[in-house]
Design a protein around this motif. Sequence first.
Motif, PDB file in Angstrom:
ATOM      1  N   PHE A 167      38.945  23.076  87.253  1.00  0.00           N
ATOM      2  CA  PHE A 167      39.663  23.577  86.092  1.00  0.00           C
ATOM      3  C   PHE A 167      41.010  24.147  86.541  1.00  0.00           C
ATOM      4  O   PHE A 167      41.098  24.796  87.600  1.00  0.00           O
ATOM      5  N   GLY A 173      44.839  24.101  78.252  1.00  0.00           N
ATOM      6  CA  GLY A 173      44.674  22.712  77.886  1.00  0.00           C
ATOM      7  C   GLY A 173      45.172  22.427  76.484  1.00  0.00           C
ATOM      8  O   GLY A 173      46.243  22.886  76.075  1.00  0.00           O
ATOM      9  N   ARG A 174      44.389  21.700  75.707  1.00  0.00           N
ATOM     10  CA  ARG A 174      44.774  21.343  74.344  1.00  0.00           C
ATOM     11  C   ARG A 174      44.398  22.412  73.325  1.00  0.00           C
ATOM     12  O   ARG A 174      44.740  22.317  72.151  1.00  0.00           O
ATOM     13  N   ALA A 193      39.528  23.068  75.172  1.00  0.00           N
ATOM     14  CA  ALA A 193      40.573  22.972  76.197  1.00  0.00           C
ATOM     15  C   ALA A 193      40.538  21.632  76.930  1.00  0.00           C
ATOM     16  O   ALA A 193      41.570  20.975  77.104  1.00  0.00           O
ATOM     17  N   TYR A 194      39.345  21.233  77.365  1.00  0.00           N
ATOM     18  CA  TYR A 194      39.228  20.021  78.178  1.00  0.00           C
ATOM     19  C   TYR A 194      37.973  19.248  77.769  1.00  0.00           C
ATOM     20  O   TYR A 194      37.038  19.810  77.188  1.00  0.00           O
ATOM     21  N   SER A 195      37.959  17.972  78.118  1.00  0.00           N
ATOM     22  CA  SER A 195      36.770  17.146  77.872  1.00  0.00           C
ATOM     23  C   SER A 195      36.732  16.028  78.902  1.00  0.00           C
ATOM     24  O   SER A 195      37.763  15.655  79.478  1.00  0.00           O
ATOM     25  N   THR A 196      35.544  15.498  79.119  1.00  0.00           N
ATOM     26  CA  THR A 196      35.397  14.355  80.022  1.00  0.00           C
ATOM     27  C   THR A 196      34.236  13.484  79.562  1.00  0.00           C
ATOM     28  O   THR A 196      33.167  13.996  79.208  1.00  0.00           O
ATOM     29  N   TYR A 213      32.479  18.848  76.587  1.00  0.00           N
ATOM     30  CA  TYR A 213      33.650  19.591  76.122  1.00  0.00           C
ATOM     31  C   TYR A 213      33.601  21.005  76.710  1.00  0.00           C
ATOM     32  O   TYR A 213      32.517  21.580  76.897  1.00  0.00           O
ATOM     33  N   LYS A 216      37.634  27.198  76.030  1.00  0.00           N
ATOM     34  CA  LYS A 216      37.994  28.411  76.765  1.00  0.00           C
ATOM     35  C   LYS A 216      37.767  29.620  75.864  1.00  0.00           C
ATOM     36  O   LYS A 216      38.356  29.726  74.784  1.00  0.00           O
ATOM     37  N   PHE A 287      42.995  19.420  85.601  1.00  0.00           N
ATOM     38  CA  PHE A 287      41.573  19.237  85.301  1.00  0.00           C
ATOM     39  C   PHE A 287      41.126  17.869  85.811  1.00  0.00           C
ATOM     40  O   PHE A 287      41.781  16.847  85.572  1.00  0.00           O
ATOM     41  N   SER A 288      39.998  17.848  86.521  1.00  0.00           N
ATOM     42  CA  SER A 288      39.513  16.581  87.076  1.00  0.00           C
ATOM     43  C   SER A 288      38.018  16.666  87.349  1.00  0.00           C
ATOM     44  O   SER A 288      37.444  17.757  87.462  1.00  0.00           O
TER      45      SER A 288
END
Length: 417
Positions: A167, A173-174, A193-196, A213, A216, A287-288
Amino acid sequence: MSTQIALTGLKAAQADISNTSHNIANVGTTGFQRSRVEFGDLFSTSPMANPRTQIGSGTKLLATQRIFEQGAVTTTGNAFDLALEGPGFFALQGGETGGRAYSRAGAFNLDPSGRVIDSSGDFLLGFPVAQNGTPLSRDPAAMRPIQIASQTGAARATSTVELDLNFPASGQGRQATVPSAVGFNPGDPTSYAYSTPMSILDADGQPVDAIAYFVKTAEPSATSTDSTFEVQLSYQGSAMTPPATPPELTFDAFGTMTGGFGPMTFTSLSGPLTMDFTGSQMSNDAFSVRNFEQDGETKRSLSNLEIANDGVVWATYGTQEAIAIGQVGLANFANPNGLKQIGNATFVETSESGQPDIGQGGASGFGSIRSGALESSNVDLTAELVHLITAQRNYQASAKALETSSSLSQTIMNMRT
């Protein structure tokens, strides 16, 4: 008498021409073994016959002798093409009687059930072996058609996912606000904030859509240096029910995860899915996904096939190590010329050939098996054409003898009249 002698010569020459023509016609037949005709002279004998004045009675066909010599081996690149380099025959299930047959023609392929068959549909027989190639039996009665499955293993749905993430140490993030003012909504990118995406499997081993998902919920402040993310999952577009304990990941000022260890089990109509984020971190990088593992399994498809010189069939499914699924059986005979030919370069045993000696490639009395190659016909076309000319001259000479005999008979008949 001379007419009958000439006729035997004509018949012998015709048999020689027919046999030579048969050899020439099969110059391109895989595994074909050429043959030759053998003749013997005829004599009419009696106890009172004078051996010094005996005259022969012509000739007769004694036998058709097959010449079992090695044919040229040509490379094809097809793993199911097998060539025997040395003595022996492939053992087949089929043939004229529906029993066992034998051939050196090694052009094989698979039937819809995965059994190895030749161009006539006869099954290639082999010995059972353990997965490491160790033979389980050398008993000829234990030989069975070699069968190669196109897939192996059992499908299993994903039940556990291990996800190691990185993170970003700053930013959200978004996500529009921290904490989110609108609540989590997978259709609203500003609510997290983030998703994968996650590649997981259903009960049939088929890939299905799942997304993790991260909302935050807290960022460093005057009272705390921790950053916290709430975990949400969706399965095939529908949100999964989170565990009773809020599924949160917490990181300290150094980026070390301090909360969220251990499994988090989410549920849906398709069943539970346990998440494990152990190893995740926070850093200055984007983010990865650093590592992803899931325990679902799909049926593994055949990815490679090799047949060793000793005939052991090695199959590789997916990325796993190769396993042995059988060993090609070979046969040999004390008198191969006693075999009965039934077409398609295939033979069956007879009382003259004797019982087959069964073994494997490379063993004493058997040739080695070469995969990806075929043994050509052992016919020497040049030699056969030369022999055909000789047989034709013999036929012409016998025809001339018959003509002369007929002419003499006609002369005698004319004298009587």
